[in-house]
Design a protein around this motif. Structure first.
Motif, PDB file in Angstrom:
ATOM      1  N   PHE A  18       0.825  -1.207   0.000  1.00 31.77           N
ATOM      2  CA  PHE A  18       0.000   0.000   0.000  1.00 31.77           C
ATOM      3  C   PHE A  18       0.864   1.265   0.000  1.00 31.77           C
ATOM      4  N   GLY A  22       0.745   3.665  -3.079  1.00 32.56           N
ATOM      5  CA  GLY A  22       0.272   5.020  -2.806  1.00 32.56           C
ATOM      6  C   GLY A  22       1.319   6.062  -3.128  1.00 32.56           C
ATOM      7  N   GLU A  63      -4.366   5.379   0.458  1.00 33.66           N
ATOM      8  CA  GLU A  63      -3.443   4.245   0.337  1.00 33.66           C
ATOM      9  C   GLU A  63      -2.244   4.405   1.263  1.00 33.66           C
TER      10      GLU A  63
END
Length: 342
Positions: A18, A22, A63
């Protein structure tokens, strides 16, 4: 050790994924907004395209926040539910793209411009992640819940600051790390050649970039206000003195630079202009067929009064400072996490 791995591997795996996913999108939120516009068009929601930039920043921040919360092991049950729902939504979304008979979207943009996956590979990846997220959810709920610590809200606030800092910085001051072939420091070669055309659709690229002087290109995607144009005053004087080459580029007709009618404006393919400059009005500097600087005219305080053509060193320093700030913020977060465990 085996018990530690069995309890932690999903947190680490999903957390790192993540954060990476992100981050590579957060350093280019404008590029992600273009992808979101494609999604909205696919679902007949083009009327919402005005919100694409806001949605881009929120998605990047979400994220990064979830990834950091996983790695910091904060509010584990809430985070586990949110991560599972997040992956579930994007699994359904990527399935829709994969099965779209018209093939309107070539790739999902899950890793921004850093990594490109086919729609089939993206859907398969999300199915695997959904299984991992489900196991993580089950694993978290069967473990004892964490006791509340007064430092947790402050640490979560720090996570949010970091998560929003990256995309907002990149939006206002352009991507600090650019994965496109027109990043600061890259050479202009055949594969990323810049093609400029005059009003008669004659290519003038060779003439424009000739002369051996530093060349500054003003990218215009929407009308520039006189206040923004004032930032070009010093650069314009250098152009009038013959110190630099200066020209404007636009992807459509009717774009002008208020107060600078004698600056020539050429035309460029809209997709290429979006790839070169991630802002509606900005400047790109070239020296010896190399990009040495980029600036957002709408927000940057830069006034082009330095040594023309020598911007590359400062741009690299600025990139290094950005990286150091990120590292310090992350270290502080994990230091705060250790204090919670004491």
């Amino acid at each position: 050790m085996r018990s530690f791995i069995s309890r932690m591997w999903t947190d680490i795996f999903l957390g790192v994924l993540f954060v990476v996913s992100g981050f590579v999108k957060a350093v280019d939120p404008v590029g992600l907004s273009y992808k979101i516009e494609e999604y909205l068009g696919m679902f007949q929601l083009s009327g919402w395209s005005g919100l694409s930039m806001l949605l881009s920043v929120l998605l990047c921040a979400a994220e990064l926040t979830l990834g950091l919360l996983l790695l910091l092991r904060l509010w584990r049950r809430i985070t586990a539910v949110a991560v599972t729902l997040f992956i579930l939504v994007f699994t359904i979304l990527t399935y829709s793209i994969y099965t779209d008979p018209y093939g309107g979207i070539n790739e999902c943009g899950c890793f921004g411009e850093a990594v490109h996956l086919s729609n089939g590979a993206t859907f398969a990846k999300n199915l695997i992640l959904l299984v991992v997220a489900g196991f993580h959810l089950w694993n978290v709920f069967r473990q004892a819940g964490n006791h509340f610590n007064y430092r947790q809200p402050g640490l979560a606030a720090g996570v949010l600051v970091l998560a929003f800092f990256v995309p907002l910085y990149a939006y206002f001051y352009l991507p600090p790390f650019d994965f496109l072939p027109y990043n600061v420091g890259s050479e202009i070669e055949v594969e990323n050649a810049i093609h400029l055309y005059d009003t008669g659709f004659n290519e003038v690229s060779d003439q424009v970039f000739s002369g051996g002087k530093p060349t500054y290109m003003i990218g215009i995607k929407e009308k520039i206000t006189p206040e923004v144009g004032d930032k070009l005053a010093v650069l314009y004087e250098a152009y009038r003195d013959g110190t630099v080459n200066l020209f404007g580029v636009a992807s459509g007709s009717g774009m002008t630079i208020p107060g600078y009618a004698d600056i020539p404006v050429y035309f460029m393919d809209g997709v290429a202009l979006k790839s070169i400059l991630r802002t509606s009005a900005g400047v790109v500097a070239f020296v010896n067929d190399r990009i040495v600087g980029k600036w957002n005219l709408l927000y940057t305080p830069y006034h082009f009064d330095g040594r023309y053509g020598d911007e590359l060193t400062w741009e690299r320093v600025k990139r290094g400072v950005f990286f150091v700030v990120l590292v310090v913020m992350v270290v502080l977060l994990f230091y705060g996490r250790e204090k919670i465990e004491e």
